[in-house]
Structure formats: structure tokens, C-alpha cells
Write a protein that holds these residues in place. Sequence first.
Motif, PDB file in Angstrom:
ATOM      1  N   PHE A   1      47.505  46.986  41.960  1.00 19.17           N
ATOM      2  CA  PHE A   1      46.576  47.582  41.004  1.00 19.17           C
ATOM      3  C   PHE A   1      47.072  47.431  39.573  1.00 19.17           C
ATOM      4  CE2 PHE A   1      45.998  50.032  44.956  1.00 19.17           C
ATOM      5  CZ  PHE A   1      44.668  49.718  45.185  1.00 19.17           C
TER       6      PHE A   1
ATOM      7  N   HIS B   1      47.543  41.554  37.561  1.00 27.03           N
ATOM      8  CA  HIS B   1      46.378  40.741  37.923  1.00 27.03           C
ATOM      9  C   HIS B   1      46.827  39.459  38.628  1.00 27.03           C
ATOM     10  CE1 HIS B   1      47.525  39.143  33.962  1.00 27.03           C
ATOM     11  NE2 HIS B   1      47.063  37.985  34.401  1.00 27.03           N
TER      12      HIS B   1
ATOM     13  N   THR C   1      40.041  34.518  34.761  1.00 23.79           N
ATOM     14  CA  THR C   1      38.987  33.503  34.812  1.00 23.79           C
ATOM     15  C   THR C   1      38.740  32.937  33.417  1.00 23.79           C
ATOM     16  OG1 THR C   1      37.239  35.142  34.495  1.00 23.79           O
ATOM     17  CG2 THR C   1      37.884  34.660  36.768  1.00 23.79           C
TER      18      THR C   1
ATOM     19  N   MET D   1      38.245  37.409  32.190  1.00 23.41           N
ATOM     20  CA  MET D   1      38.208  38.571  33.073  1.00 23.41           C
ATOM     21  C   MET D   1      39.412  38.508  34.015  1.00 23.41           C
ATOM     22  SD  MET D   1      34.138  38.803  33.977  1.00 23.41           S
ATOM     23  CE  MET D   1      34.532  39.605  35.474  1.00 23.41           C
ATOM     24  N   SER D   2      40.143  39.587  34.086  1.00 19.06           N
ATOM     25  CA  SER D   2      41.295  39.644  34.993  1.00 19.06           C
ATOM     26  C   SER D   2      40.811  39.933  36.408  1.00 19.06           C
ATOM     27  CB  SER D   2      42.263  40.738  34.557  1.00 19.06           C
ATOM     28  OG  SER D   2      42.801  40.444  33.297  1.00 19.06           O
ATOM     29  N   VAL D   3      41.308  39.174  37.361  1.00 16.37           N
ATOM     30  CA  VAL D   3      40.962  39.367  38.769  1.00 16.37           C
ATOM     31  C   VAL D   3      42.147  40.033  39.451  1.00 16.37           C
ATOM     32  CG1 VAL D   3      40.352  38.210  40.915  1.00 16.37           C
ATOM     33  CG2 VAL D   3      39.455  37.355  38.750  1.00 16.37           C
ATOM     34  N   TYR D   4      41.889  41.202  40.014  1.00 15.20           N
ATOM     35  CA  TYR D   4      42.916  41.942  40.739  1.00 15.20           C
ATOM     36  C   TYR D   4      42.695  41.765  42.232  1.00 15.20           C
ATOM     37  CZ  TYR D   4      44.136  44.194  36.361  1.00 15.20           C
ATOM     38  OH  TYR D   4      44.552  44.427  35.084  1.00 15.20           O
TER      39      TYR D   4
ATOM     40  N   LYS E   1      42.134  44.025  44.370  1.00 14.28           N
ATOM     41  CA  LYS E   1      41.069  44.907  44.857  1.00 14.28           C
ATOM     42  C   LYS E   1      39.684  44.278  44.695  1.00 14.28           C
ATOM     43  CE  LYS E   1      40.743  47.279  40.472  1.00 14.28           C
ATOM     44  NZ  LYS E   1      40.859  48.492  39.735  1.00 14.28           N
ATOM     45  N   ASP E   2      39.575  43.219  43.913  1.00 10.52           N
ATOM     46  CA  ASP E   2      38.285  42.556  43.712  1.00 10.52           C
ATOM     47  C   ASP E   2      37.910  41.660  44.886  1.00 10.52           C
ATOM     48  OD1 ASP E   2      38.176  43.797  41.239  1.00 10.52           O
ATOM     49  OD2 ASP E   2      39.056  42.092  40.191  1.00 10.52           O
ATOM     50  N   SER E   3      38.864  41.220  45.662  1.00  7.46           N
ATOM     51  CA  SER E   3      38.615  40.374  46.822  1.00  7.46           C
ATOM     52  C   SER E   3      39.053  41.130  48.073  1.00  7.46           C
ATOM     53  CB  SER E   3      39.408  39.069  46.704  1.00  7.46           C
ATOM     54  OG  SER E   3      39.304  38.336  47.892  1.00  7.46           O
TER      55      SER E   3
ATOM     56  N   TYR F   1      42.200  39.478  49.985  1.00  6.96           N
ATOM     57  CA  TYR F   1      43.508  39.739  49.390  1.00  6.96           C
ATOM     58  C   TYR F   1      43.874  41.217  49.498  1.00  6.96           C
ATOM     59  CZ  TYR F   1      42.882  35.098  47.401  1.00  6.96           C
ATOM     60  OH  TYR F   1      42.672  33.758  47.240  1.00  6.96           O
ATOM     61  N   PHE F   2      42.904  42.077  49.262  1.00  6.11           N
ATOM     62  CA  PHE F   2      43.146  43.512  49.343  1.00  6.11           C
ATOM     63  C   PHE F   2      43.544  43.919  50.759  1.00  6.11           C
ATOM     64  CE2 PHE F   2      41.617  47.982  49.447  1.00  6.11           C
ATOM     65  CZ  PHE F   2      42.440  48.479  48.446  1.00  6.11           C
TER      66      PHE F   2
END
Length: 136
Positions: A22, A25, A29, A33-36, A38-40, A43-44
Motif C-alpha cells: 500500500f 507503487h 502509467t 497515475m501510480s498503479v498499486y 491493490k488496483d489489480s 497482484y493483490f
Amino acid sequence: MLQRIQTIYLLIAAGVSAGLIFVFHLWITNDNMSVYAKDSMLYFGLFLGSAVLSLIAIFMYKNRKSQFVLGRLNIILNFILLGFFVYQSLNISGETAVSEKGIGMLLPIVSIVFLALANKAIKKDEDLVKSVDRLR
């Protein structure tokens, strides 16, 4: 016995897998925009699976062989997660979706190091118990 060194190593591995996802990142993109993680969901789920395996291994201290096997499975899970990150970063040609890689992609490596240290300590305890049993 929860006061062994492998408990600390497993707690650190669980903290890296569950807490730092959390904070750091995975990539940025082209839209800044930072991809963490928790967005996928993939991966989460893999990160949380790794954390859960570490926590389960902590409380399996009475059965060191099972604890060692859970550590190995957790290392394999982290290598799979690392493989997904390498695939994600190398498969996209022309920087279409991933502009800048983040430090979050290195979290499985940190987790693997602490899991390997924990497995080494578990193996050392198992060898010690076997040597004491031999003397009886």
C-alpha cells in the motif's frame, strides 16, 4: 516457541507482503497515475496469499517440517509474483502502458530473502533437535 529468529523473519516477510504494497507503487502509467498492487486483483491476491502463508508458518512452530514446507511454498509464490512483474514490464513494447517501474516490483525479492533466512533458521533448529535425539 514463538521467540525464535525465524518468527521475526517470517513477520518481516508478512509485513513486506501485506503492508508495503500500500506504500510503494508498482509502476507509473503514461498518464502519470501510480498503479498499486491493490488496483489489480491478481497482484493483490498473490501478495496477500504470501502474507497469509507467512503468518500460518509462524504458528506452525510445533511442526518444523510443515513450517519449512510452507516457507518453500511461499518462496515459490513470490517467484511466481516476480515472474508476473517481469512479464508485465518486458511484454509491453513501446512503453504503451508502463512508463516508469516502481520500487513495488522489488518487494517479492525482499520477501524471498527473509523467507530464505527463516527457512535456514528452521533447518538449523531441525538439525539441532535431530542431534539431541541421536544422543538419547
